[in-house]
Design a protein around this motif. Structure first.
Motif, mmCIF file in Angstrom:
data_model
loop_
_atom_site.group_PDB
_atom_site.id
_atom_site.type_symbol
_atom_site.label_atom_id
_atom_site.label_comp_id
_atom_site.label_asym_id
_atom_site.label_seq_id
_atom_site.Cartn_x
_atom_site.Cartn_y
_atom_site.Cartn_z
ATOM 1 N N MET A 32 0.828 -1.200 0.000
ATOM 2 C CA MET A 32 0.000 0.000 0.000
ATOM 3 C C MET A 32 0.873 1.265 0.000
ATOM 4 O O MET A 32 0.556 2.247 -0.674
ATOM 5 C CB MET A 32 -0.945 0.013 1.208
ATOM 6 C CG MET A 32 -2.013 -1.054 1.160
ATOM 7 S SD MET A 32 -3.196 -0.762 -0.171
ATOM 8 C CE MET A 32 -3.023 -2.241 -1.115
ATOM 9 N N ALA A 33 1.970 1.228 0.734
ATOM 10 C CA ALA A 33 2.908 2.360 0.728
ATOM 11 C C ALA A 33 3.507 2.529 -0.671
ATOM 12 O O ALA A 33 3.692 3.658 -1.145
ATOM 13 C CB ALA A 33 4.001 2.152 1.766
ATOM 14 N N ALA A 34 3.774 1.412 -1.344
ATOM 15 C CA ALA A 34 4.312 1.463 -2.706
ATOM 16 C C ALA A 34 3.281 2.071 -3.663
ATOM 17 O O ALA A 34 3.644 2.843 -4.562
ATOM 18 C CB ALA A 34 4.719 0.074 -3.169
ATOM 19 N N MET A 53 -7.961 6.326 -0.907
ATOM 20 C CA MET A 53 -9.172 5.563 -0.592
ATOM 21 C C MET A 53 -8.897 4.059 -0.608
ATOM 22 O O MET A 53 -9.496 3.314 0.159
ATOM 23 C CB MET A 53 -10.287 5.919 -1.570
ATOM 24 C CG MET A 53 -10.835 7.315 -1.338
ATOM 25 S SD MET A 53 -12.030 7.827 -2.598
ATOM 26 C CE MET A 53 -13.393 6.761 -2.213
ATOM 27 N N ILE A 54 -7.987 3.620 -1.481
ATOM 28 C CA ILE A 54 -7.621 2.201 -1.518
ATOM 29 C C ILE A 54 -6.856 1.830 -0.256
ATOM 30 O O ILE A 54 -7.118 0.807 0.371
ATOM 31 C CB ILE A 54 -6.795 1.887 -2.779
ATOM 32 C CG1 ILE A 54 -7.673 1.971 -4.020
ATOM 33 C CG2 ILE A 54 -6.130 0.513 -2.678
ATOM 34 C CD1 ILE A 54 -6.916 1.929 -5.334
ATOM 35 N N VAL A 55 -5.906 2.669 0.133
ATOM 36 C CA VAL A 55 -5.072 2.381 1.292
ATOM 37 C C VAL A 55 -5.857 2.515 2.590
ATOM 38 O O VAL A 55 -5.694 1.713 3.505
ATOM 39 C CB VAL A 55 -3.826 3.296 1.304
ATOM 40 C CG1 VAL A 55 -3.012 3.102 2.564
ATOM 41 C CG2 VAL A 55 -2.970 3.026 0.072
ATOM 42 N N TYR A 56 -6.712 3.530 2.678
ATOM 43 C CA TYR A 56 -7.512 3.768 3.885
ATOM 44 C C TYR A 56 -8.995 3.808 3.517
ATOM 45 O O TYR A 56 -9.588 4.875 3.415
ATOM 46 C CB TYR A 56 -7.105 5.089 4.552
ATOM 47 C CG TYR A 56 -5.709 5.065 5.106
ATOM 48 C CD1 TYR A 56 -5.420 4.367 6.271
ATOM 49 C CD2 TYR A 56 -4.669 5.715 4.457
ATOM 50 C CE1 TYR A 56 -4.133 4.323 6.782
ATOM 51 C CE2 TYR A 56 -3.381 5.675 4.959
ATOM 52 C CZ TYR A 56 -3.121 4.983 6.120
ATOM 53 O OH TYR A 56 -1.849 4.944 6.617
ATOM 54 N N PRO A 57 -9.619 2.632 3.293
ATOM 55 C CA PRO A 57 -11.034 2.622 2.899
ATOM 56 C C PRO A 57 -11.943 3.236 3.960
ATOM 57 O O PRO A 57 -13.022 3.734 3.650
ATOM 58 C CB PRO A 57 -11.345 1.143 2.683
ATOM 59 C CG PRO A 57 -10.218 0.373 3.257
ATOM 60 C CD PRO A 57 -9.054 1.294 3.393
ATOM 61 N N GLU A 58 -11.501 3.222 5.224
ATOM 62 C CA GLU A 58 -12.283 3.834 6.294
ATOM 63 C C GLU A 58 -12.130 5.350 6.307
ATOM 64 O O GLU A 58 -12.831 6.048 7.031
ATOM 65 C CB GLU A 58 -11.871 3.259 7.662
ATOM 66 C CG GLU A 58 -10.504 3.704 8.159
ATOM 67 C CD GLU A 58 -9.304 2.997 7.536
ATOM 68 O OE1 GLU A 58 -8.185 3.299 7.963
ATOM 69 O OE2 GLU A 58 -9.471 2.156 6.624
ATOM 70 N N GLY A 59 -11.226 5.874 5.503
ATOM 71 C CA GLY A 59 -11.000 7.311 5.389
ATOM 72 C C GLY A 59 -9.893 7.785 6.310
ATOM 73 O O GLY A 59 -9.531 7.120 7.279
ATOM 74 N N LEU A 60 -9.366 8.937 5.986
ATOM 75 C CA LEU A 60 -8.296 9.520 6.784
ATOM 76 C C LEU A 60 -8.834 10.409 7.898
ATOM 77 O O LEU A 60 -8.142 10.673 8.869
ATOM 78 C CB LEU A 60 -7.375 10.374 5.893
ATOM 79 C CG LEU A 60 -6.476 9.615 4.948
ATOM 80 C CD1 LEU A 60 -5.797 10.573 3.986
ATOM 81 C CD2 LEU A 60 -5.444 8.825 5.721
ATOM 82 N N GLY A 61 -10.026 10.904 7.751
ATOM 83 C CA GLY A 61 -10.601 11.850 8.690
ATOM 84 C C GLY A 61 -10.558 13.252 8.100
ATOM 85 O O GLY A 61 -9.642 13.600 7.354
ATOM 86 N N GLU A 62 -11.545 14.039 8.432
ATOM 87 C CA GLU A 62 -11.664 15.396 7.899
ATOM 88 C C GLU A 62 -10.495 16.285 8.311
ATOM 89 O O GLU A 62 -10.189 17.265 7.657
ATOM 90 C CB GLU A 62 -12.978 16.033 8.373
ATOM 91 C CG GLU A 62 -14.212 15.329 7.856
ATOM 92 C CD GLU A 62 -14.358 15.480 6.354
ATOM 93 O OE1 GLU A 62 -14.185 16.596 5.839
ATOM 94 O OE2 GLU A 62 -14.641 14.454 5.704
#
Length: 168
Positions: free
Chosen positions: A97-99, A136-145
């Motif tokens: 995911m980092a890649a 969105m792929i790496v963090y499907p739950e979201g990063l936060g506003e």
């Protein structure tokens, strides 16, 4: 069509813009300002995505304030997964995911570094969309506003006093 060569403080800040020859000076100035601002935002987003790929999600403002006030000494930066600023805390995403984030970030910067063909707002918007998709792929739950990446992607950086620096 008229081809304009915009130059910033450094060699990396140069880019070409194609403008219709019938455009008024006001239209040209507005379009150039919009392109410069979008370019600065994209560079800033790439820097934030680089931090996300190294250190993970950001703390909220309250969490960050509490964390910094609880520190008795400087942050232990001997661990490469610890954000030296203390803003990010979850640790990096998995290696693949980092890649993905790194590849998408490098592709966006490559579009900005291209000096032989004119840069367009559409090209930059595509890179914003690609970076948003990768996040969105790496963090499907979201990063936060509160995360700086979301602030930039949603265009709230200007209204919250953030400024894209020209010194990248």
């Amino acid at each position: 069509m008229v081809l304009l060569h915009l130059k910033g403080k450094t060699e990396k800040e140069q880019f070409l813009v194609e403008i219709p020859s019938a455009s008024s000076c006001d239209d040209v100035a507005r379009q150039l300002a919009l392109m410069w601002n979008n370019r600065c935002r994209l560079v800033r987003l790439c820097a934030v995505v680089d931090d996300i790929s190294k250190y993970g999600k950001a703390r909220t403002a309250d969490e960050y304030q509490a964390f910094m006030s609880s520190l008795e000494t400087e942050l232990d930066t001997s661990n490469p997964n610890v954000d030296p600023s203390g803003l990010r805390y979850t640790g990096p995403p998995s290696a693949d995911m980092a890649a993905l984030l790194d590849r998408t970030r490098r592709e966006a910067l490559a579009v900005l570094d291209e000096t032989r063909r004119p840069l367009t707002n559409e090209m930059m918007e595509e890179q914003f969309a690609n970076l948003r998709g990768a996040l969105m792929i790496v963090y499907p739950e979201g990063l936060g506003e509160h995360d700086p990446a979301m602030v930039i992607l949603e265009g709230r950086d200007a209204e919250e006093g953030g400024q894209a620096t020209a010194d990248w």
